[in-house]
Design a protein around this motif. Structure first.
Motif, PDB file in Angstrom:
ATOM      1  N   GLY A 313       0.815  -1.209   0.000  1.00  0.00           N
ATOM      2  CA  GLY A 313       0.000   0.000   0.000  1.00  0.00           C
ATOM      3  C   GLY A 313       0.845   1.254   0.000  1.00  0.00           C
ATOM      4  N   GLN A 314       1.915   1.232   0.787  1.00  0.00           N
ATOM      5  CA  GLN A 314       2.814   2.376   0.844  1.00  0.00           C
ATOM      6  C   GLN A 314       3.489   2.601  -0.500  1.00  0.00           C
ATOM      7  OE1 GLN A 314       5.319   3.054   4.502  1.00  0.00           O
ATOM      8  NE2 GLN A 314       6.956   2.573   3.074  1.00  0.00           N
ATOM      9  N   ALA A 315       3.896   1.527  -1.181  1.00  0.00           N
ATOM     10  CA  ALA A 315       4.553   1.651  -2.485  1.00  0.00           C
ATOM     11  C   ALA A 315       3.613   2.243  -3.526  1.00  0.00           C
ATOM     12  CB  ALA A 315       5.054   0.278  -2.941  1.00  0.00           C
ATOM     13  N   VAL A 316       2.335   1.861  -3.459  1.00  0.00           N
ATOM     14  CA  VAL A 316       1.352   2.409  -4.401  1.00  0.00           C
ATOM     15  C   VAL A 316       1.240   3.917  -4.228  1.00  0.00           C
ATOM     16  CG1 VAL A 316      -1.108   2.463  -4.973  1.00  0.00           C
ATOM     17  CG2 VAL A 316       0.041   0.269  -4.615  1.00  0.00           C
ATOM     18  N   VAL A 317       1.155   4.358  -2.978  1.00  0.00           N
ATOM     19  CA  VAL A 317       1.045   5.794  -2.707  1.00  0.00           C
ATOM     20  C   VAL A 317       2.310   6.520  -3.147  1.00  0.00           C
ATOM     21  CG1 VAL A 317       0.811   7.530  -0.896  1.00  0.00           C
ATOM     22  CG2 VAL A 317      -0.571   5.449  -0.819  1.00  0.00           C
ATOM     23  N   MET A 318       3.477   5.952  -2.824  1.00  0.00           N
ATOM     24  CA  MET A 318       4.736   6.593  -3.180  1.00  0.00           C
ATOM     25  C   MET A 318       4.937   6.648  -4.691  1.00  0.00           C
ATOM     26  SD  MET A 318       6.052   7.671  -0.402  1.00  0.00           S
ATOM     27  CE  MET A 318       4.345   7.943   0.093  1.00  0.00           C
ATOM     28  N   ALA A 319       4.450   5.634  -5.410  1.00  0.00           N
ATOM     29  CA  ALA A 319       4.589   5.621  -6.870  1.00  0.00           C
ATOM     30  C   ALA A 319       3.864   6.798  -7.500  1.00  0.00           C
ATOM     31  CB  ALA A 319       4.047   4.308  -7.429  1.00  0.00           C
ATOM     32  N   PHE A 320       2.808   7.256  -6.839  1.00  0.00           N
ATOM     33  CA  PHE A 320       2.097   8.438  -7.321  1.00  0.00           C
ATOM     34  C   PHE A 320       2.705   9.724  -6.789  1.00  0.00           C
ATOM     35  CE2 PHE A 320      -1.090  11.672  -6.226  1.00  0.00           C
ATOM     36  CZ  PHE A 320      -1.535  12.021  -7.496  1.00  0.00           C
ATOM     37  N   LEU A 321       3.055   9.728  -5.507  1.00  0.00           N
ATOM     38  CA  LEU A 321       3.479  10.957  -4.844  1.00  0.00           C
ATOM     39  C   LEU A 321       4.860  11.430  -5.286  1.00  0.00           C
ATOM     40  CD1 LEU A 321       3.028  13.113  -2.651  1.00  0.00           C
ATOM     41  CD2 LEU A 321       3.994  11.509  -0.997  1.00  0.00           C
ATOM     42  N   VAL A 322       5.829  10.528  -5.357  1.00  0.00           N
ATOM     43  CA  VAL A 322       7.205  10.940  -5.641  1.00  0.00           C
ATOM     44  C   VAL A 322       7.339  11.610  -7.006  1.00  0.00           C
ATOM     45  CG1 VAL A 322       9.554  10.097  -6.025  1.00  0.00           C
ATOM     46  CG2 VAL A 322       8.249   9.290  -4.049  1.00  0.00           C
ATOM     47  N   PRO A 323       6.781  11.070  -8.095  1.00  0.00           N
ATOM     48  CA  PRO A 323       6.892  11.784  -9.387  1.00  0.00           C
ATOM     49  C   PRO A 323       6.270  13.176  -9.347  1.00  0.00           C
ATOM     50  CG  PRO A 323       6.227   9.509  -9.744  1.00  0.00           C
ATOM     51  CD  PRO A 323       6.146   9.748  -8.270  1.00  0.00           C
ATOM     52  N   VAL A 324       5.147  13.319  -8.629  1.00  0.00           N
ATOM     53  CA  VAL A 324       4.524  14.650  -8.525  1.00  0.00           C
ATOM     54  C   VAL A 324       5.451  15.616  -7.799  1.00  0.00           C
ATOM     55  CG1 VAL A 324       2.611  15.933  -7.505  1.00  0.00           C
ATOM     56  CG2 VAL A 324       2.184  13.744  -8.635  1.00  0.00           C
ATOM     57  N   LEU A 325       6.040  15.169  -6.703  1.00  0.00           N
ATOM     58  CA  LEU A 325       6.960  16.022  -5.956  1.00  0.00           C
ATOM     59  C   LEU A 325       8.189  16.365  -6.782  1.00  0.00           C
ATOM     60  CD1 LEU A 325       6.825  14.390  -2.398  1.00  0.00           C
ATOM     61  CD2 LEU A 325       5.827  16.570  -3.118  1.00  0.00           C
ATOM     62  N   ARG A 326       8.666  15.434  -7.583  1.00  0.00           N
ATOM     63  CA  ARG A 326       9.834  15.695  -8.430  1.00  0.00           C
ATOM     64  C   ARG A 326       9.512  16.765  -9.476  1.00  0.00           C
ATOM     65  NH1 ARG A 326      14.753  14.796  -7.617  1.00  0.00           N
ATOM     66  NH2 ARG A 326      15.239  13.871  -9.630  1.00  0.00           N
ATOM     67  N   ILE A 327       8.307  16.724 -10.019  1.00  0.00           N
ATOM     68  CA  ILE A 327       7.903  17.733 -11.006  1.00  0.00           C
ATOM     69  C   ILE A 327       7.822  19.108 -10.355  1.00  0.00           C
ATOM     70  CG2 ILE A 327       5.995  18.493 -12.470  1.00  0.00           C
ATOM     71  CD1 ILE A 327       5.415  15.529 -13.025  1.00  0.00           C
TER      72      ILE A 327
END
Length: 360
Positions: A313-327
């Protein structure tokens, strides 16, 4: 950024998220334990373990947990007939295809965050099986979990029942929603519904950095909460009701601290170590939702399955969150504004949870 819009964002976020996660780690579980009497095999003792909020859905006038234990016990004794009608009559027990007869019931809520409903049945020979019609009165996510020992002293392993699969063998193979996959599913749900854990990770990652650095932060959090989850769930670290409440308050405090640090500090080289320390506290929160529901009997399979589900579950959330934060990070002015507004909102939410949880 002007302070007024930031405060408005904080208050809006608090209104949307605050009340719903004050007690974020109450598991949507009811544990069932059924054991035949060695001297009289036709007699079966059964215990349902659930949290007070769950019982309150079935018995709306249940007193608050802050009432003295004697008052709570007296209430449950006076409402024995209602408990039999609203709970036990809706979870018919059978053996070998023939119905068991309910002979007596009682309830206990002496201390801690759990209520235990006890019943004595007279059953014919055969494998015990139960249909949990009571799940129709509860939100769709609720599950029954089989726990405890068989009459021969062996563990049947964890089994699960839900609204779609309400019948569960209490002595035989795992149910349709059960086994290792059931523990994984619980872990996934727990992290996705554990808003405070997810917001803490958001606060940790808001400052940005390289992908490797973000991965190190998430890994640090994962290792720490896995450690205390294991120690607590297996009984090596024990938290009573008051300790659980303060652990929940400490989780909220970790969100407040991380958010304030985002607003005050310019450098965050120490964050991996700090995230590990806070992760140890969050592990107590993961475990608090499971103590008393059978994880201690499931031992390694249950612990590994639940923890794997948390990580998925944590990986699913991070897969979405990290690219957004990088942008966002590629635009410094936007990143600064987002970090400031978000951190103010996170601090407000965390402060509300901290006070509410500390007050019980």
């Amino acid at each position: 950024m002007k302070l007024a819009p930031a405060v408005q964002v904080a208050l809006t976020a608090l209104a949307l998220l605050g009340p719903g996660a004050v007690h974020a780690h109450e598991a949507d579980l009811i544990s069932v334990r059924a054991v035949r009497d060695d001297a009289s095999p036709e007699r079966v003792r059964e215990t349902l373990t659930l949290n007070p909020d769950t019982l309150r859905r079935l018995l709306p006038d249940l007193p608050p947990g802050s009432d003295p234990a004697a008052a709570r016990s007296s209430f449950l004794e006076a409402r024995r007939a209602d408990l039999e009608a609203r709970v036990w009559r809706r979870v018919p027990l059978s053996a070998g295809g023939a119905a068991c007869v309910l002979e007596a019931s009682r309830a206990s809520w002496d201390a801690g965050p759990r209520v235990e409903l006890h019943a004595d049945f007279r059953c014919p020979p055969g494998t015990l099986q139960q249909t949990f019609g009571v799940l129709d009165e509860l939100p769709a996510g609720y599950r029954m979990i089989r726990a405890g020992l068989r009459d021969d002293g062996a563990s049947p392993g964890a089994g699960f029942a839900d609204r779609e699969h309400p019948t569960l063998s209490l002595e035989g193979p795992e149910g349709a929603a059960g086994g290792f996959a059931g523990w994984v599913g619980l872990g996934v749900r727990h992290i996705l519904e554990g808003v405070d854990h997810l917001l803490f990770l958001v606060a940790v990652l808001l400052v940005g950095g390289s992908f490797r650095r973000m991965l190190a932060l998430v890994t640090s959090f994962t290792l720490a909460h896995s450690l205390t989850l294991g120690l607590t769930a297996l009984g090596w670290v024990t938290l009573e009701a008051r300790g659980t409440r303060w652990a929940e308050a400490a989780i909220a405090a970790s969100l407040v601290y991380m958010a304030l640090e985002n607003l005050v500090l310019k450098r965050h080289g120490h964050r991996a170590g700090l995230t590990f320390l806070f992760g140890l506290v969050h592990g107590l929160g993961f475990a608090s939702g499971l103590r008393g529901y059978g994880l201690e009997e499931a031992m390694v399979p249950g612990l590994l399955g639940f923890n794997l589900g948390v990580e998925v579950g944590q990986a699913v959330v991070m897969a979405f969150l990290v690219p957004v934060l990088r942008i966002v990070q590629r635009r410094p002015r936007l990143h600064s504004r987002v970090m400031r507004v978000s951190s103010i909102g996170l601090a407000g939410i965390g402060l509300y949870w901290m006070v509410a949880r500390g007050a019980g």
